[in-house]
Write a protein that holds these residues in place. Structure first.
Motif, PDB file in Angstrom:
ATOM      1  N   ILE A  95       4.207  -4.264  19.687  1.00  0.00           N
ATOM      2  CA  ILE A  95       4.233  -5.034  18.448  1.00  0.00           C
ATOM      3  C   ILE A  95       5.639  -5.060  17.863  1.00  0.00           C
ATOM      4  CG2 ILE A  95       3.397  -5.135  16.074  1.00  0.00           C
ATOM      5  CD1 ILE A  95       0.816  -3.828  17.079  1.00  0.00           C
ATOM      6  N   LEU A 135      -3.136  -3.096  10.658  1.00  0.00           N
ATOM      7  CA  LEU A 135      -2.367  -3.011   9.424  1.00  0.00           C
ATOM      8  C   LEU A 135      -2.838  -1.819   8.587  1.00  0.00           C
ATOM      9  CD1 LEU A 135      -0.090  -4.738   8.521  1.00  0.00           C
ATOM     10  CD2 LEU A 135      -1.674  -6.213   7.297  1.00  0.00           C
ATOM     11  N   VAL A 136      -4.138  -1.718   8.422  1.00  0.00           N
ATOM     12  CA  VAL A 136      -4.699  -0.607   7.648  1.00  0.00           C
ATOM     13  C   VAL A 136      -4.384   0.718   8.330  1.00  0.00           C
ATOM     14  CG1 VAL A 136      -6.839   0.460   6.847  1.00  0.00           C
ATOM     15  CG2 VAL A 136      -6.523  -2.010   6.642  1.00  0.00           C
ATOM     16  N   SER A 139      -0.710   1.730   8.105  1.00  0.00           N
ATOM     17  CA  SER A 139      -0.371   2.174   6.757  1.00  0.00           C
ATOM     18  C   SER A 139      -0.820   3.613   6.539  1.00  0.00           C
ATOM     19  CB  SER A 139      -1.025   1.268   5.707  1.00  0.00           C
ATOM     20  OG  SER A 139      -0.452  -0.015   5.775  1.00  0.00           O
ATOM     21  N   HIS A 140      -1.999   3.916   7.036  1.00  0.00           N
ATOM     22  CA  HIS A 140      -2.480   5.287   6.911  1.00  0.00           C
ATOM     23  C   HIS A 140      -1.601   6.246   7.720  1.00  0.00           C
ATOM     24  CE1 HIS A 140      -4.943   8.802   6.702  1.00  0.00           C
ATOM     25  NE2 HIS A 140      -5.146   8.809   8.002  1.00  0.00           N
TER      26      HIS A 140
ATOM     27  N   ARG B  92       2.157   0.278   0.971  1.00  0.00           N
ATOM     28  CA  ARG B  92       1.391   0.912   2.059  1.00  0.00           C
ATOM     29  C   ARG B  92       0.075   1.518   1.588  1.00  0.00           C
ATOM     30  NH1 ARG B  92       6.680   1.228   4.610  1.00  0.00           N
ATOM     31  NH2 ARG B  92       7.228   2.230   2.672  1.00  0.00           N
ATOM     32  N   ILE B  95      -2.560  -1.179   1.115  1.00  0.00           N
ATOM     33  CA  ILE B  95      -3.169  -1.651   2.359  1.00  0.00           C
ATOM     34  C   ILE B  95      -4.109  -0.604   2.946  1.00  0.00           C
ATOM     35  CG2 ILE B  95      -2.712  -2.346   4.735  1.00  0.00           C
ATOM     36  CD1 ILE B  95      -0.023  -3.454   3.739  1.00  0.00           C
ATOM     37  N   GLY B  96      -3.624   0.644   2.970  1.00  0.00           N
ATOM     38  CA  GLY B  96      -4.419   1.707   3.577  1.00  0.00           C
ATOM     39  C   GLY B  96      -5.541   2.206   2.667  1.00  0.00           C
ATOM     40  N   GLN B  97      -5.611   1.650   1.461  1.00  0.00           N
ATOM     41  CA  GLN B  97      -6.629   2.026   0.480  1.00  0.00           C
ATOM     42  C   GLN B  97      -6.663   3.523   0.226  1.00  0.00           C
ATOM     43  OE1 GLN B  97     -10.474   0.034   1.369  1.00  0.00           O
ATOM     44  NE2 GLN B  97      -9.223  -1.310   2.648  1.00  0.00           N
ATOM     45  N   GLU B  98      -5.486   4.053  -0.100  1.00  0.00           N
ATOM     46  CA  GLU B  98      -5.430   5.457  -0.469  1.00  0.00           C
ATOM     47  C   GLU B  98      -4.577   5.609  -1.726  1.00  0.00           C
ATOM     48  OE1 GLU B  98      -4.398   7.180   3.299  1.00  0.00           O
ATOM     49  OE2 GLU B  98      -2.587   6.015   3.524  1.00  0.00           O
ATOM     50  N   PRO B 101       0.947   8.797  -1.913  1.00  0.00           N
ATOM     51  CA  PRO B 101       1.198  10.120  -1.366  1.00  0.00           C
ATOM     52  C   PRO B 101       2.470  10.761  -1.926  1.00  0.00           C
ATOM     53  CG  PRO B 101       1.825   8.446   0.225  1.00  0.00           C
ATOM     54  CD  PRO B 101       1.363   7.721  -1.006  1.00  0.00           C
ATOM     55  N   VAL B 102       3.215  10.025  -2.717  1.00  0.00           N
ATOM     56  CA  VAL B 102       4.563  10.457  -3.122  1.00  0.00           C
ATOM     57  C   VAL B 102       4.891  10.063  -4.555  1.00  0.00           C
ATOM     58  CG1 VAL B 102       5.508  10.315  -0.792  1.00  0.00           C
ATOM     59  CG2 VAL B 102       5.457   8.276  -2.228  1.00  0.00           C
ATOM     60  N   LEU B 134       4.571  -7.462   8.337  1.00  0.00           N
ATOM     61  CA  LEU B 134       4.195  -6.090   8.033  1.00  0.00           C
ATOM     62  C   LEU B 134       3.830  -5.325   9.299  1.00  0.00           C
ATOM     63  CD1 LEU B 134       2.025  -6.527   4.818  1.00  0.00           C
ATOM     64  CD2 LEU B 134       4.222  -5.366   5.036  1.00  0.00           C
ATOM     65  N   LEU B 135       3.113  -5.980  10.186  1.00  0.00           N
ATOM     66  CA  LEU B 135       2.680  -5.333  11.415  1.00  0.00           C
ATOM     67  C   LEU B 135       3.885  -4.911  12.251  1.00  0.00           C
ATOM     68  CD1 LEU B 135      -0.114  -4.724  12.329  1.00  0.00           C
ATOM     69  CD2 LEU B 135      -0.184  -6.884  13.559  1.00  0.00           C
ATOM     70  N   LEU B 138       5.863  -2.134  10.287  1.00  0.00           N
ATOM     71  CA  LEU B 138       5.215  -0.824  10.290  1.00  0.00           C
ATOM     72  C   LEU B 138       5.285  -0.182  11.668  1.00  0.00           C
ATOM     73  CD1 LEU B 138       2.093  -1.541   8.046  1.00  0.00           C
ATOM     74  CD2 LEU B 138       3.970   0.014   7.537  1.00  0.00           C
ATOM     75  N   GLU B 141       8.659   1.253  11.895  1.00  0.00           N
ATOM     76  CA  GLU B 141       8.779   2.434  11.040  1.00  0.00           C
ATOM     77  C   GLU B 141       8.147   3.653  11.696  1.00  0.00           C
ATOM     78  OE1 GLU B 141       7.194   1.557   7.207  1.00  0.00           O
ATOM     79  OE2 GLU B 141       8.862   0.254   6.662  1.00  0.00           O
TER      80      GLU B 141
END
Lengths: 237, 237
Positions: A95, A135-136, A139-140, B92, B95-98, B101-102, B134-135, B138, B141
């Motif tokens: 990707i 994507l999800v 991100s996690h 992030r 998207i990750g539905q959390e 974290p920071v 984004l894909l 990420l 990254e």
DNA sequence: CGCCGTATTGAGCGCTCTCAACGAGGGTGG
DNA sequence: CCACCCTCGTTGAGAGCGCTCAATACGGCG
């Protein structure tokens, strides 16, 4: 909440199962993957791909375990992940259009399905569902990797080993039995490289855990005895 | 290839600019973002959001610098990233539905555009281009973070500081002038927390670099003198 | 000028690494 | 079946890096 759940909860931000969960794809998509895949078998210690290889495709691990490692110019080895049956990997550099950043090596005899890059990209293009799943998931994973950087940057060997054992327990759990105490069968060098320490320091720390009845070792195998103590020791809360 | 390019090349796998590059979006998409955004101003040291906050939206930094940091239960601080003008962040965990974290804290006085989560998600749903951006971003990254874990797990303070200074040079470059030697203006505590060491050890290592004419310090500012030596010292090749 | 926050320097300790030797266990060939 | 070897695991000793605690210097600001 019981101890087991509390620990599973606590570990959530610190490890991940594969982003591509076949169970979440449609019948049609699974069929496409099945149809385009090649079956591969790997002997223990065989190399699936090397860092700097052009990524050839996506691998779905059906049996066995694969370690993902990175080797520095000076020969030091860092084991980054261990994938087990049910997990998919190798798609990120496809990707991101880059070369493999890591080696993939069989820890045990393995069986896997191989989906060529071109077919994976075709699937990705056609499936909004897969695209969203990725994507999800990515991100996690970002969160997980951040937490892991923190762990390596700030924590000593005891804490890192305690953490590593809890994660490996999840990875090795249920592969043979139904009890939560997995048989973590890994050689000391790989474990040292996973924890990011020397072989000798790893052995000594393991002995320390053993003496304090946190774990029990038998040959290559490690069994966790006291989950809660390890969890507290790992200091990830 | 000249030294500057060689170093830029070498750093590629080790840091990233923001995944959301406005320049790569269509006029229409940029218009949507503009229309839905709120303008924010932050004073130096102001907190934009805390870890465990529910993510409220995406931030586009127009002016100033933001540090992203994580604080452990024992009070130790890890600075993970420093974002500068032109970068976007905070998406992030949406998207990750959390939860976040920071922490995000202003290093200087800042100006930013704030796009609420609901609008960001609507845009993401409607724009295949953004989704792909984004894909790809990420995935890249992921590689960067893996390399960073390796760095923290395997390398000593000298190597980590050398690396950190090269990355920070990229971040601070061109913000005021056109020369490659950026004015890295950061306080010692933040730099120590970015490198993952104690304040005292950081100061000593910086002094060591200074004595060997790798860098030059003046007040809070650090200027790199010998890029190539730092690059070799960082051992990231 | 004095104060407060930040930077620097010093001393000493503890963790982790390296080098080195020894032990255990599994596989192979005689 | 046994002896040997080779790999892997374990233990010991010593050195060095990086941490903590503590004291001192610096610099901006009231």
């Amino acid at each position: 909440m019981n101890t087991e759940n509390k620990i599973e909860q606590g570990l959530r931000g610190f490890h991940f199962k594969s982003v591509i969960d076949l169970a979440k794809l449609s019948m049609e998509e699974r069929g496409f993957i099945q149809g385009k895949s090649l079956q591969l078998k790997l002997k223990k210690k065989a190399v699936l791909y090397w860092a700097h290889d052009k990524p050839k495709g996506v691998y779905f691990l059906k049996k066995g375990k694969i370690k993902i490692e990175q080797i520095s110019y000076d020969g030091s080895v860092q084991v980054l992940f261990i994938y087990c049956a049910g997990e998919a990997f190798g798609f990120r550099p496809i990707i991101g259009q880059e070369l493999q950043p890591v080696n993939a090596v069989a820890l045990e005899d393995c069986e896997l399905d191989f989906l060529p890059a071109v077919d994976f990209l075709a699937l990705l293009k056609s499936s909004v569902k897969l695209s969203n799943l990725l994507l999800v998931g990515l991100s996690h994973e970002f969160t997980v990797l951040i937490n892991r950087i923190n762990l390596f940057a700030q924590r000593g060997i005891k804490e890192r080993l305690a953490f590593a054992l809890l994660v490996l327990n999840e990875k090795y759990k249920y592969s043979n039995s139904l009890v939560p105490e997995a048989d973590i069968k890994i050689n000391r060098t790989d474990l040292a490289n996973y924890v990011g320490t020397s072989l000798e320091t790893l052995v000594r720390t393991l002995k320390y855990f053993n003496e304090r009845k946190l774990v029990r070792t038998k040959g290559k195998s490690i069994f966790i005895i006291n989950f809660e103590a390890l969890f507290i020791l790992s200091g990830i809360q």
